[in-house]
Design a protein around this motif. Structure first.
Motif, PDB file in Angstrom:
ATOM      1  N   TYR A   1       9.039  10.385 -20.026  1.00  0.00           N
ATOM      2  CA  TYR A   1      10.199   9.946 -19.253  1.00  0.00           C
ATOM      3  C   TYR A   1      10.009   8.525 -18.717  1.00  0.00           C
ATOM      4  CZ  TYR A   1      11.608  14.844 -19.326  1.00  0.00           C
ATOM      5  OH  TYR A   1      11.969  16.100 -19.725  1.00  0.00           O
ATOM      6  N   TYR A   2      11.094   7.760 -18.779  1.00  0.00           N
ATOM      7  CA  TYR A   2      11.086   6.379 -18.299  1.00  0.00           C
ATOM      8  C   TYR A   2      10.715   6.315 -16.821  1.00  0.00           C
ATOM      9  CZ  TYR A   2      12.795   1.669 -17.258  1.00  0.00           C
ATOM     10  OH  TYR A   2      12.895   0.358 -16.848  1.00  0.00           O
ATOM     11  N   THR A   3      11.170   7.294 -16.052  1.00  0.00           N
ATOM     12  CA  THR A   3      10.866   7.320 -14.614  1.00  0.00           C
ATOM     13  C   THR A   3       9.371   7.233 -14.362  1.00  0.00           C
ATOM     14  OG1 THR A   3      12.823   8.578 -13.971  1.00  0.00           O
ATOM     15  CG2 THR A   3      10.899   8.779 -12.545  1.00  0.00           C
ATOM     16  N   ASN A   4       8.607   8.059 -15.045  1.00  0.00           N
ATOM     17  CA  ASN A   4       7.169   8.107 -14.807  1.00  0.00           C
ATOM     18  C   ASN A   4       6.461   6.866 -15.344  1.00  0.00           C
ATOM     19  OD1 ASN A   4       7.449  10.690 -13.636  1.00  0.00           O
ATOM     20  ND2 ASN A   4       7.437  11.623 -15.670  1.00  0.00           N
ATOM     21  N   ILE A   5       6.937   6.351 -16.474  1.00  0.00           N
ATOM     22  CA  ILE A   5       6.349   5.138 -17.031  1.00  0.00           C
ATOM     23  C   ILE A   5       6.585   3.957 -16.102  1.00  0.00           C
ATOM     24  CG2 ILE A   5       6.480   3.479 -18.923  1.00  0.00           C
ATOM     25  CD1 ILE A   5       7.203   5.822 -20.767  1.00  0.00           C
ATOM     26  N   SER A   6       7.820   3.806 -15.610  1.00  0.00           N
ATOM     27  CA  SER A   6       8.140   2.675 -14.726  1.00  0.00           C
ATOM     28  C   SER A   6       7.378   2.763 -13.411  1.00  0.00           C
ATOM     29  CB  SER A   6       9.648   2.607 -14.459  1.00  0.00           C
ATOM     30  OG  SER A   6      10.120   3.782 -13.826  1.00  0.00           O
ATOM     31  N   ASN A   7       7.225   3.965 -12.874  1.00  0.00           N
ATOM     32  CA  ASN A   7       6.464   4.124 -11.636  1.00  0.00           C
ATOM     33  C   ASN A   7       4.986   3.826 -11.847  1.00  0.00           C
ATOM     34  OD1 ASN A   7       7.764   5.431  -8.978  1.00  0.00           O
ATOM     35  ND2 ASN A   7       8.970   6.042 -10.777  1.00  0.00           N
ATOM     36  N   LEU A   8       4.447   4.218 -12.999  1.00  0.00           N
ATOM     37  CA  LEU A   8       3.053   3.907 -13.308  1.00  0.00           C
ATOM     38  C   LEU A   8       2.853   2.399 -13.412  1.00  0.00           C
ATOM     39  CD1 LEU A   8       0.195   4.856 -14.023  1.00  0.00           C
ATOM     40  CD2 LEU A   8       0.929   4.979 -16.418  1.00  0.00           C
ATOM     41  N   LEU A   9       3.803   1.699 -14.033  1.00  0.00           N
ATOM     42  CA  LEU A   9       3.717   0.241 -14.132  1.00  0.00           C
ATOM     43  C   LEU A   9       3.723  -0.397 -12.743  1.00  0.00           C
ATOM     44  CD1 LEU A   9       6.128  -0.515 -17.123  1.00  0.00           C
ATOM     45  CD2 LEU A   9       3.635  -0.698 -17.100  1.00  0.00           C
ATOM     46  N   VAL A  10       4.567   0.126 -11.858  1.00  0.00           N
ATOM     47  CA  VAL A  10       4.627  -0.406 -10.491  1.00  0.00           C
ATOM     48  C   VAL A  10       3.298  -0.191  -9.772  1.00  0.00           C
ATOM     49  CG1 VAL A  10       5.651  -0.050  -8.199  1.00  0.00           C
ATOM     50  CG2 VAL A  10       7.126  -0.205 -10.213  1.00  0.00           C
ATOM     51  N   VAL A  11       2.753   1.013  -9.860  1.00  0.00           N
ATOM     52  CA  VAL A  11       1.487   1.320  -9.186  1.00  0.00           C
ATOM     53  C   VAL A  11       0.376   0.401  -9.682  1.00  0.00           C
ATOM     54  CG1 VAL A  11      -0.343   3.050  -8.941  1.00  0.00           C
ATOM     55  CG2 VAL A  11       2.049   3.715  -8.646  1.00  0.00           C
ATOM     56  N   LEU A  12       0.252   0.258 -10.986  1.00  0.00           N
ATOM     57  CA  LEU A  12      -0.810  -0.582 -11.548  1.00  0.00           C
ATOM     58  C   LEU A  12      -0.621  -2.048 -11.180  1.00  0.00           C
ATOM     59  CD1 LEU A  12      -1.141   0.995 -15.115  1.00  0.00           C
ATOM     60  CD2 LEU A  12      -2.651   1.312 -13.148  1.00  0.00           C
ATOM     61  N   PHE A  13       0.635  -2.521 -11.232  1.00  0.00           N
ATOM     62  CA  PHE A  13       0.895  -3.923 -10.920  1.00  0.00           C
ATOM     63  C   PHE A  13       0.622  -4.224  -9.448  1.00  0.00           C
ATOM     64  CE2 PHE A  13       3.694  -7.463  -9.695  1.00  0.00           C
ATOM     65  CZ  PHE A  13       3.257  -8.427 -10.595  1.00  0.00           C
ATOM     66  N   TYR A  14       1.033  -3.325  -8.567  1.00  0.00           N
ATOM     67  CA  TYR A  14       0.806  -3.570  -7.137  1.00  0.00           C
ATOM     68  C   TYR A  14      -0.662  -3.411  -6.755  1.00  0.00           C
ATOM     69  CZ  TYR A  14       5.515  -4.553  -5.647  1.00  0.00           C
ATOM     70  OH  TYR A  14       6.731  -5.180  -5.443  1.00  0.00           O
ATOM     71  N   MET A  15      -1.382  -2.599  -7.486  1.00  0.00           N
ATOM     72  CA  MET A  15      -2.837  -2.566  -7.292  1.00  0.00           C
ATOM     73  C   MET A  15      -3.437  -3.923  -7.635  1.00  0.00           C
ATOM     74  SD  MET A  15      -4.101   1.116  -8.788  1.00  0.00           S
ATOM     75  CE  MET A  15      -3.902   2.628  -7.839  1.00  0.00           C
ATOM     76  N   TYR A  16      -2.924  -4.529  -8.689  1.00  0.00           N
ATOM     77  CA  TYR A  16      -3.399  -5.851  -9.094  1.00  0.00           C
ATOM     78  C   TYR A  16      -3.052  -6.891  -8.028  1.00  0.00           C
ATOM     79  CZ  TYR A  16      -3.884 -10.170 -11.770  1.00  0.00           C
ATOM     80  OH  TYR A  16      -4.237 -11.437 -12.192  1.00  0.00           O
ATOM     81  N   LEU A  17      -1.860  -6.789  -7.432  1.00  0.00           N
ATOM     82  CA  LEU A  17      -1.480  -7.724  -6.379  1.00  0.00           C
ATOM     83  C   LEU A  17      -2.407  -7.591  -5.168  1.00  0.00           C
ATOM     84  CD1 LEU A  17       2.444  -7.661  -6.333  1.00  0.00           C
ATOM     85  CD2 LEU A  17       0.903  -9.267  -7.487  1.00  0.00           C
TER      86      LEU A  17
ATOM     87  N   LEU B   1       0.834  -1.195   0.000  1.00  0.00           N
ATOM     88  CA  LEU B   1       0.000   0.000   0.000  1.00  0.00           C
ATOM     89  C   LEU B   1       0.876   1.255   0.000  1.00  0.00           C
ATOM     90  CD1 LEU B   1      -2.895   1.091   0.116  1.00  0.00           C
ATOM     91  CD2 LEU B   1      -2.725   1.041   2.618  1.00  0.00           C
ATOM     92  N   ALA B   2       1.984   1.204   0.755  1.00  0.00           N
ATOM     93  CA  ALA B   2       2.917   2.333   0.795  1.00  0.00           C
ATOM     94  C   ALA B   2       3.556   2.559  -0.572  1.00  0.00           C
ATOM     95  CB  ALA B   2       3.998   2.078   1.852  1.00  0.00           C
ATOM     96  N   ILE B   3       3.865   1.485  -1.292  1.00  0.00           N
ATOM     97  CA  ILE B   3       4.430   1.602  -2.639  1.00  0.00           C
ATOM     98  C   ILE B   3       3.428   2.295  -3.563  1.00  0.00           C
ATOM     99  CG2 ILE B   3       5.125   0.290  -4.677  1.00  0.00           C
ATOM    100  CD1 ILE B   3       6.281  -1.822  -2.749  1.00  0.00           C
ATOM    101  N   ILE B   4       2.178   1.853  -3.509  1.00  0.00           N
ATOM    102  CA  ILE B   4       1.135   2.424  -4.367  1.00  0.00           C
ATOM    103  C   ILE B   4       0.922   3.898  -4.059  1.00  0.00           C
ATOM    104  CG2 ILE B   4      -1.331   2.366  -4.914  1.00  0.00           C
ATOM    105  CD1 ILE B   4      -1.188  -0.695  -4.401  1.00  0.00           C
ATOM    106  N   LEU B   5       0.781   4.228  -2.774  1.00  0.00           N
ATOM    107  CA  LEU B   5       0.511   5.609  -2.383  1.00  0.00           C
ATOM    108  C   LEU B   5       1.696   6.520  -2.716  1.00  0.00           C
ATOM    109  CD1 LEU B   5      -1.296   5.107   1.057  1.00  0.00           C
ATOM    110  CD2 LEU B   5      -2.302   5.670  -1.165  1.00  0.00           C
ATOM    111  N   SER B   6       2.919   6.031  -2.516  1.00  0.00           N
ATOM    112  CA  SER B   6       4.102   6.834  -2.845  1.00  0.00           C
ATOM    113  C   SER B   6       4.149   7.128  -4.334  1.00  0.00           C
ATOM    114  CB  SER B   6       5.380   6.102  -2.410  1.00  0.00           C
ATOM    115  OG  SER B   6       5.411   5.904  -1.011  1.00  0.00           O
ATOM    116  N   GLY B   7       3.852   6.098  -5.143  1.00  0.00           N
ATOM    117  CA  GLY B   7       3.829   6.293  -6.588  1.00  0.00           C
ATOM    118  C   GLY B   7       2.756   7.274  -7.015  1.00  0.00           C
TER     119      GLY B   7
END
Length: 202
Positions: free
Chosen positions: A35-51, A12-18
């Motif tokens: 920017y790759y930074t924003n794309i990679s962070n968006l992928l993390v947020v979406l994936f961890y929401m799925y988890l 949850l902390a990962i998602i909220l931080s992103g």
């Protein structure tokens, strides 16, 4: 606190931080998804929401392998920024909550989650090469956008390129391939380190 609850709070902390970091792009800076930074962070947020949606259900090997790919994807964000970009960053950009959340907090928490939760023996030997798909697609996208179509990026000194090491107009193809090869080799080596770590008995 149980392990499952602790893992839930970490994710949850990962998602909220992103979300906090990416929220600074709204409503008028969506172009920064170049920017790759924003794309990679968006992928993390979406994936961890799925988890979190999956809850306590057991993950398939495909999910574990995809999680490894997401982890190395955001790890590249952390390393490239720390090594290549942070020394060149302006103080007002470096000491900003968006910078800390997207370049440090999300990557470090994601790596920590990988260390404590990912099951052993889920990866295949070919995975480090498969995990390069995201940065390769991003690189091709950036080159087409910048070198072919010359689409400008507001507030970017290396426009129409998102990063200085992709700036072919300034550094040429030799300079680009030098940086590209170094980053790609680092990426693959990190992937094999991840595979190795998750094959250790302890």
């Amino acid at each position: 606190m149980t392990k499952q609850k602790g893992l839930f709070l970490l994710r949850l902390a990962i998602i909220l931080s992103g979300i906090i970091g990416l929220a600074f792009l709204l409503p008028d800076k969506l172009y920064k998804f170049t920017y790759y930074t924003n794309i990679s962070n968006l992928l993390v947020v979406l994936f961890y929401m799925y988890l979190l949606y999956l809850g306590n259900k057991p993950y398939s090997q495909t999910i574990w392998r995809l999680k490894g790919g997401i982890t190395i994807c955001i790890t590249l964000t952390f390393l490239v920024y720390a090594i290549l970009l942070a020394p060149k960053a302006k103080p007002e950009d470096f000491y900003h909550i968006k910078n800390f959340t997207l370049h440090y907090i999300v990557p470090i928490l994601t790596i920590f989650d990988w260390l404590i939760s990912d099951k052993k023996g889920q990866y295949k030997k070919s995975d480090p090469f498969l995990w390069t798909v995201v940065p390769l697609i991003y690189c091709i996208f950036s080159l087409i956008k910048g070198f072919v179509f010359h689409i400008p990026i507001p507030e970017e000194p290396h426009s129409p390129y998102p990063y200085f090491f992709i700036n072919i107009d300034k550094y040429g193809w030799n300079g680009f391939f030098t940086y590209f090869t170094a980053i790609l080799v680092l990426y693959i080596l990190l992937g094999y380190i991840m595979v190795f770590v998750k094959r250790l008995k302890k």
